[in-house]
Design a protein around this motif. Structure first.
Motif, PDB file in Angstrom:
ATOM      1  N   SER A   1       2.919  -3.392  -9.145  1.00  0.00           N
ATOM      2  CA  SER A   1       3.759  -4.090  -8.184  1.00  0.00           C
ATOM      3  C   SER A   1       4.318  -5.336  -8.842  1.00  0.00           C
ATOM      4  O   SER A   1       3.596  -6.051  -9.541  1.00  0.00           O
ATOM      5  CB  SER A   1       2.942  -4.470  -6.941  1.00  0.00           C
ATOM      6  OG  SER A   1       3.679  -5.323  -6.092  1.00  0.00           O
TER       7      SER A   1
ATOM      8  N   GLN B   1      -0.541  -3.229  -6.079  1.00  0.00           N
ATOM      9  CA  GLN B   1      -0.547  -3.036  -4.635  1.00  0.00           C
ATOM     10  C   GLN B   1      -1.278  -1.723  -4.321  1.00  0.00           C
ATOM     11  O   GLN B   1      -1.780  -1.066  -5.221  1.00  0.00           O
ATOM     12  CB  GLN B   1       0.885  -2.951  -4.107  1.00  0.00           C
ATOM     13  CG  GLN B   1       1.691  -1.793  -4.703  1.00  0.00           C
ATOM     14  CD  GLN B   1       3.132  -1.793  -4.263  1.00  0.00           C
ATOM     15  OE1 GLN B   1       3.557  -2.633  -3.479  1.00  0.00           O
ATOM     16  NE2 GLN B   1       3.909  -0.834  -4.757  1.00  0.00           N
ATOM     17  N   ASP B   2      -1.343  -1.352  -3.036  1.00  0.00           N
ATOM     18  CA  ASP B   2      -2.036  -0.137  -2.608  1.00  0.00           C
ATOM     19  C   ASP B   2      -3.448  -0.101  -3.206  1.00  0.00           C
ATOM     20  O   ASP B   2      -3.837   0.850  -3.889  1.00  0.00           O
ATOM     21  CB  ASP B   2      -1.241   1.114  -3.011  1.00  0.00           C
ATOM     22  CG  ASP B   2      -1.782   2.375  -2.347  1.00  0.00           C
ATOM     23  OD1 ASP B   2      -2.492   2.247  -1.335  1.00  0.00           O
ATOM     24  OD2 ASP B   2      -1.518   3.487  -2.845  1.00  0.00           O
ATOM     25  N   ILE B   3      -4.225  -1.125  -2.919  1.00  0.00           N
ATOM     26  CA  ILE B   3      -5.543  -1.294  -3.521  1.00  0.00           C
ATOM     27  C   ILE B   3      -6.556  -0.315  -2.917  1.00  0.00           C
ATOM     28  O   ILE B   3      -6.648  -0.176  -1.695  1.00  0.00           O
ATOM     29  CB  ILE B   3      -6.041  -2.735  -3.330  1.00  0.00           C
ATOM     30  CG1 ILE B   3      -5.045  -3.734  -3.958  1.00  0.00           C
ATOM     31  CG2 ILE B   3      -7.432  -2.915  -3.928  1.00  0.00           C
ATOM     32  CD1 ILE B   3      -4.802  -3.533  -5.440  1.00  0.00           C
TER      33      ILE B   3
ATOM     34  N   PHE C   1      -1.879  -5.881   3.466  1.00  0.00           N
ATOM     35  CA  PHE C   1      -0.880  -6.535   2.623  1.00  0.00           C
ATOM     36  C   PHE C   1      -1.496  -7.621   1.749  1.00  0.00           C
ATOM     37  O   PHE C   1      -1.140  -7.777   0.584  1.00  0.00           O
ATOM     38  CB  PHE C   1       0.221  -7.138   3.509  1.00  0.00           C
ATOM     39  CG  PHE C   1       1.290  -7.866   2.743  1.00  0.00           C
ATOM     40  CD1 PHE C   1       2.297  -7.168   2.091  1.00  0.00           C
ATOM     41  CD2 PHE C   1       1.277  -9.255   2.661  1.00  0.00           C
ATOM     42  CE1 PHE C   1       3.277  -7.846   1.371  1.00  0.00           C
ATOM     43  CE2 PHE C   1       2.258  -9.942   1.946  1.00  0.00           C
ATOM     44  CZ  PHE C   1       3.257  -9.225   1.302  1.00  0.00           C
TER      45      PHE C   1
ATOM     46  N   GLY D   1      -4.936  -0.050   1.143  1.00  0.00           N
ATOM     47  CA  GLY D   1      -3.492   0.069   0.981  1.00  0.00           C
ATOM     48  C   GLY D   1      -2.719  -0.501   2.152  1.00  0.00           C
ATOM     49  O   GLY D   1      -1.581  -0.955   1.997  1.00  0.00           O
TER      50      GLY D   1
ATOM     51  N   GLY E   1      -5.064   0.517  -8.227  1.00  0.00           N
ATOM     52  CA  GLY E   1      -3.857   0.164  -7.491  1.00  0.00           C
ATOM     53  C   GLY E   1      -2.638   0.710  -8.189  1.00  0.00           C
ATOM     54  O   GLY E   1      -2.728   1.336  -9.247  1.00  0.00           O
TER      55      GLY E   1
ATOM     56  N   ALA F   1      -3.062  -6.922  -1.918  1.00  0.00           N
ATOM     57  CA  ALA F   1      -2.176  -6.763  -3.078  1.00  0.00           C
ATOM     58  C   ALA F   1      -1.771  -8.125  -3.624  1.00  0.00           C
ATOM     59  O   ALA F   1      -1.646  -9.104  -2.875  1.00  0.00           O
ATOM     60  CB  ALA F   1      -0.935  -5.970  -2.673  1.00  0.00           C
ATOM     61  N   ASN F   2      -1.609  -8.196  -4.950  1.00  0.00           N
ATOM     62  CA  ASN F   2      -1.151  -9.421  -5.596  1.00  0.00           C
ATOM     63  C   ASN F   2      -1.981 -10.637  -5.164  1.00  0.00           C
ATOM     64  O   ASN F   2      -1.443 -11.712  -4.894  1.00  0.00           O
ATOM     65  CB  ASN F   2       0.330  -9.661  -5.294  1.00  0.00           C
ATOM     66  CG  ASN F   2       1.219  -8.662  -5.992  1.00  0.00           C
ATOM     67  OD1 ASN F   2       1.101  -8.450  -7.196  1.00  0.00           O
ATOM     68  ND2 ASN F   2       2.102  -8.017  -5.240  1.00  0.00           N
ATOM     69  N   ASN F   3      -3.273 -10.434  -5.111  1.00  0.00           N
ATOM     70  CA  ASN F   3      -4.192 -11.491  -4.691  1.00  0.00           C
ATOM     71  C   ASN F   3      -4.902 -12.033  -5.931  1.00  0.00           C
ATOM     72  O   ASN F   3      -5.487 -11.273  -6.701  1.00  0.00           O
ATOM     73  CB  ASN F   3      -5.209 -10.927  -3.693  1.00  0.00           C
ATOM     74  CG  ASN F   3      -5.999 -12.005  -2.980  1.00  0.00           C
ATOM     75  OD1 ASN F   3      -6.521 -12.918  -3.595  1.00  0.00           O
ATOM     76  ND2 ASN F   3      -6.098 -11.877  -1.663  1.00  0.00           N
TER      77      ASN F   3
ATOM     78  N   THR G   1      -5.945  -9.088  -8.285  1.00  0.00           N
ATOM     79  CA  THR G   1      -5.108  -7.887  -8.150  1.00  0.00           C
ATOM     80  C   THR G   1      -3.638  -8.209  -8.382  1.00  0.00           C
ATOM     81  O   THR G   1      -2.765  -7.451  -7.959  1.00  0.00           O
ATOM     82  CB  THR G   1      -5.279  -7.255  -6.755  1.00  0.00           C
ATOM     83  OG1 THR G   1      -4.802  -8.178  -5.758  1.00  0.00           O
ATOM     84  CG2 THR G   1      -6.726  -6.892  -6.491  1.00  0.00           C
TER      85      THR G   1
END
Length: 227
Positions: free
Chosen positions: A201, A106-108, A162, A159, A198, A165-167, A102
């Protein structure tokens, strides 16, 4: 004078205003299991969007079959069937384990269709992991539908999480523990239309994060000295 500090806060405020305008969601990855041969008995475990992987949980295996009733459509539509082999004992775990990057989002949000065949009494849990499967968190529990119909567009909102997101490898799975032993190979669950979305981000480089924190501290220090 506090102009340096004001400038920092103005930039943060502007960034927040820009982020609030990004209401539209973007597709991060999709497993639709479809192949272009008009045969529901064939399919694919690869994502049609994004970079992801899929593996069976426990001693189960995958096959493909009719998705009639799911949210998918068209002659190439196929569904994933989770097959438990004959001889599986009560308490055996059966499921499907998904992994997807991801990064940049963000806001998955995750949506999926599922169906319990009429003979299946397997309640399933939706679980996710932000640390590559070392720890799992249960997000939802689904009981079998008495009529054996599809339950479509089930939503899992990550969402608030934290770490989703960005994983580089967000993991999530649908999994259940068998209540009784099996005498024959049995399909216990069917899946279709697994979709991750998402909002864009920024993915800051580690050095950029350090520099950003340093600039804020420097500005605050200048403000303190000049007061």
């Amino acid at each position: 004078m506090i102009k340096p500090l004001t400038g920092v806060f103005s930039a943060v405020l502007l960034g927040g205003m820009l982020a609030s305008t990004q209401a539209a969601s973007f597709v991060v990855g999709v497993w639709d299991f479809d192949t272009f041969d008009s045969d529901a008995a064939t399919g694919t475990l690869f994502t049609t969007d994004g970079t992801g992987q899929l593996a069976a949980v426990g001693n189960g295996s995958f096959e493909f079959g009719s998705p009639a009733g799911s949210s998918g459509s068209g002659p190439d539509n196929s569904a994933l069937h989770l097959l438990a082999p004959a001889g599986s004992e009560a308490g055996s775990q059966i499921g499907a384990d998904f992994g997807l990057s991801t990064l940049g989002f963000q806001d998955i949000q995750i949506t999926f269709d599922f169906r319990h065949p009429p003979l299946s009494d397997l309640p399933i849990r939706f679980e996710y992991s932000i640390d590559d499967g070392n720890f799992w968190t249960e997000a939802a529990l689904y009981s079998p539908r008495d009529d054996g119909s599809w339950a479509n567009s089930n939503l899992i909102n990550l969402g608030f999480e934290f770490g989703a997101a960005n994983n580089s490898n967000l993991r999530f799975r649908v999994v259940g523990d068998m209540s009784s032993a099996l005498g024959t190979d049995t399909v216990l669950l069917e899946l279709d239309g697994v979709t991750v979305t998402g909002q864009p981000s920024a993915v800051p480089e580690p050095t950029a994060v350090v520099m950003g924190v340093g600039l804020v501290l420097l500005a605050a220090g200048r403000c303190f000295v000049r007061r």
